[in-house]
Motif scaffolding. Structure first.
Motif, mmCIF file in Angstrom:
data_model
loop_
_atom_site.group_PDB
_atom_site.id
_atom_site.type_symbol
_atom_site.label_atom_id
_atom_site.label_comp_id
_atom_site.label_asym_id
_atom_site.label_seq_id
_atom_site.Cartn_x
_atom_site.Cartn_y
_atom_site.Cartn_z
ATOM 1 N N LEU A 1 -5.787 -31.278 18.933
ATOM 2 C CA LEU A 1 -6.402 -31.759 17.693
ATOM 3 C C LEU A 1 -6.082 -30.828 16.526
ATOM 4 N N LEU A 2 -6.242 -29.522 16.755
ATOM 5 C CA LEU A 2 -5.981 -28.556 15.689
ATOM 6 C C LEU A 2 -4.507 -28.515 15.306
ATOM 7 N N SER A 3 -3.618 -28.678 16.277
ATOM 8 C CA SER A 3 -2.194 -28.680 15.930
ATOM 9 C C SER A 3 -1.840 -29.902 15.086
ATOM 10 N N ASP A 4 -2.528 -31.025 15.320
ATOM 11 C CA ASP A 4 -2.336 -32.189 14.445
ATOM 12 C C ASP A 4 -2.724 -31.832 13.017
ATOM 13 N N LEU A 5 -3.840 -31.102 12.877
ATOM 14 C CA LEU A 5 -4.313 -30.700 11.546
ATOM 15 C C LEU A 5 -3.379 -29.676 10.905
ATOM 16 N N VAL A 6 -2.793 -28.799 11.712
ATOM 17 C CA VAL A 6 -1.794 -27.849 11.191
ATOM 18 C C VAL A 6 -0.571 -28.621 10.711
ATOM 19 N N ASP A 7 -0.120 -29.572 11.521
ATOM 20 C CA ASP A 7 1.082 -30.347 11.188
ATOM 21 C C ASP A 7 0.941 -31.127 9.886
ATOM 22 N N CYS A 8 -0.272 -31.609 9.592
ATOM 23 C CA CYS A 8 -0.446 -32.391 8.359
ATOM 24 C C CYS A 8 -0.880 -31.509 7.182
ATOM 25 N N GLY A 9 -0.976 -30.202 7.399
ATOM 26 C CA GLY A 9 -1.276 -29.279 6.312
ATOM 27 C C GLY A 9 -2.746 -29.124 5.983
ATOM 28 N N ALA A 10 -3.625 -29.674 6.802
ATOM 29 C CA ALA A 10 -5.063 -29.590 6.532
ATOM 30 C C ALA A 10 -5.649 -28.235 6.910
ATOM 31 N N VAL A 11 -5.026 -27.553 7.877
ATOM 32 C CA VAL A 11 -5.490 -26.220 8.279
ATOM 33 C C VAL A 11 -4.297 -25.296 8.479
ATOM 34 N N THR A 12 -4.575 -24.017 8.422
ATOM 35 C CA THR A 12 -3.586 -23.007 8.783
ATOM 36 C C THR A 12 -4.127 -22.259 9.998
ATOM 37 N N ALA A 13 -3.227 -21.672 10.760
ATOM 38 C CA ALA A 13 -3.629 -20.910 11.944
ATOM 39 C C ALA A 13 -2.861 -19.598 11.954
ATOM 40 N N ARG A 14 -3.554 -18.558 12.387
ATOM 41 C CA ARG A 14 -2.898 -17.249 12.497
ATOM 42 C C ARG A 14 -3.519 -16.486 13.659
ATOM 43 N N ALA A 15 -2.779 -15.535 14.138
ATOM 44 C CA ALA A 15 -3.291 -14.672 15.200
ATOM 45 C C ALA A 15 -4.363 -13.761 14.598
ATOM 46 N N PRO A 16 -5.362 -13.385 15.384
ATOM 47 C CA PRO A 16 -6.402 -12.501 14.852
ATOM 48 C C PRO A 16 -5.842 -11.117 14.558
#
Length: 123
Positions: free
Chosen positions: A85-100
């Motif tokens: 689910l989160l990767s879908d949101l990353v792919d559409c630009g709604a969220v960013t993800a980073r390592a802590p």
């Protein structure tokens, strides 16, 4: 059939009404590199395509940097489904993800010993 307040997918008598693999469309691999400690945060961009209710719930949990593990716990979904689910949101630009970012070494011996000690006490 009385629905719980926890969400549309839970029922007091039946338990989970929608199987986790249905939530992710049968996908088991996220397109973005995410682990349980990855921090996810909303960008403020509105996704162009329609999102499912689970995507919207996940996005709502990303106001500040939030770990994948924490989002998974709030959604009461397996981590792999949450990652999809989160990767879908990353792919559409709604969220960013980073390592802590760790202030100390992530393998601090005293921390690991305290965790091990706590686990031993629970057994």
């Amino acid at each position: 059939m009385a629905a719980r307040q926890d969400g549309p997918w839970l029922d007091d008598a039946a338990g989970r009404l929608i199987r986790p693999y249905t939530v992710s469309g049968g996908r088991t691999r996220p397109t973005a590199a995410l682990d349980l400690l990855s921090l996810v945060m909303a960008t403020g961009s509105v996704p162009q395509g329609p999102l499912g209710p689970e995507h919207a719930l996940a996005l709502g949990l990303c106001d500040g940097p939030t770990s994948v593990a924490e989002i998974s716990a709030h959604l009461r979904l397996p981590a792999v489904v949450t990652k999809v689910l989160l990767s879908d949101l990353v792919d559409c630009g709604a969220v960013t993800a980073r390592a802590p970012r760790f202030q100390e070494s992530p393998t601090d011996r005293s921390l690991l010993e305290a965790v091990l000690d706590g686990l031993r006490r629970r057994l």
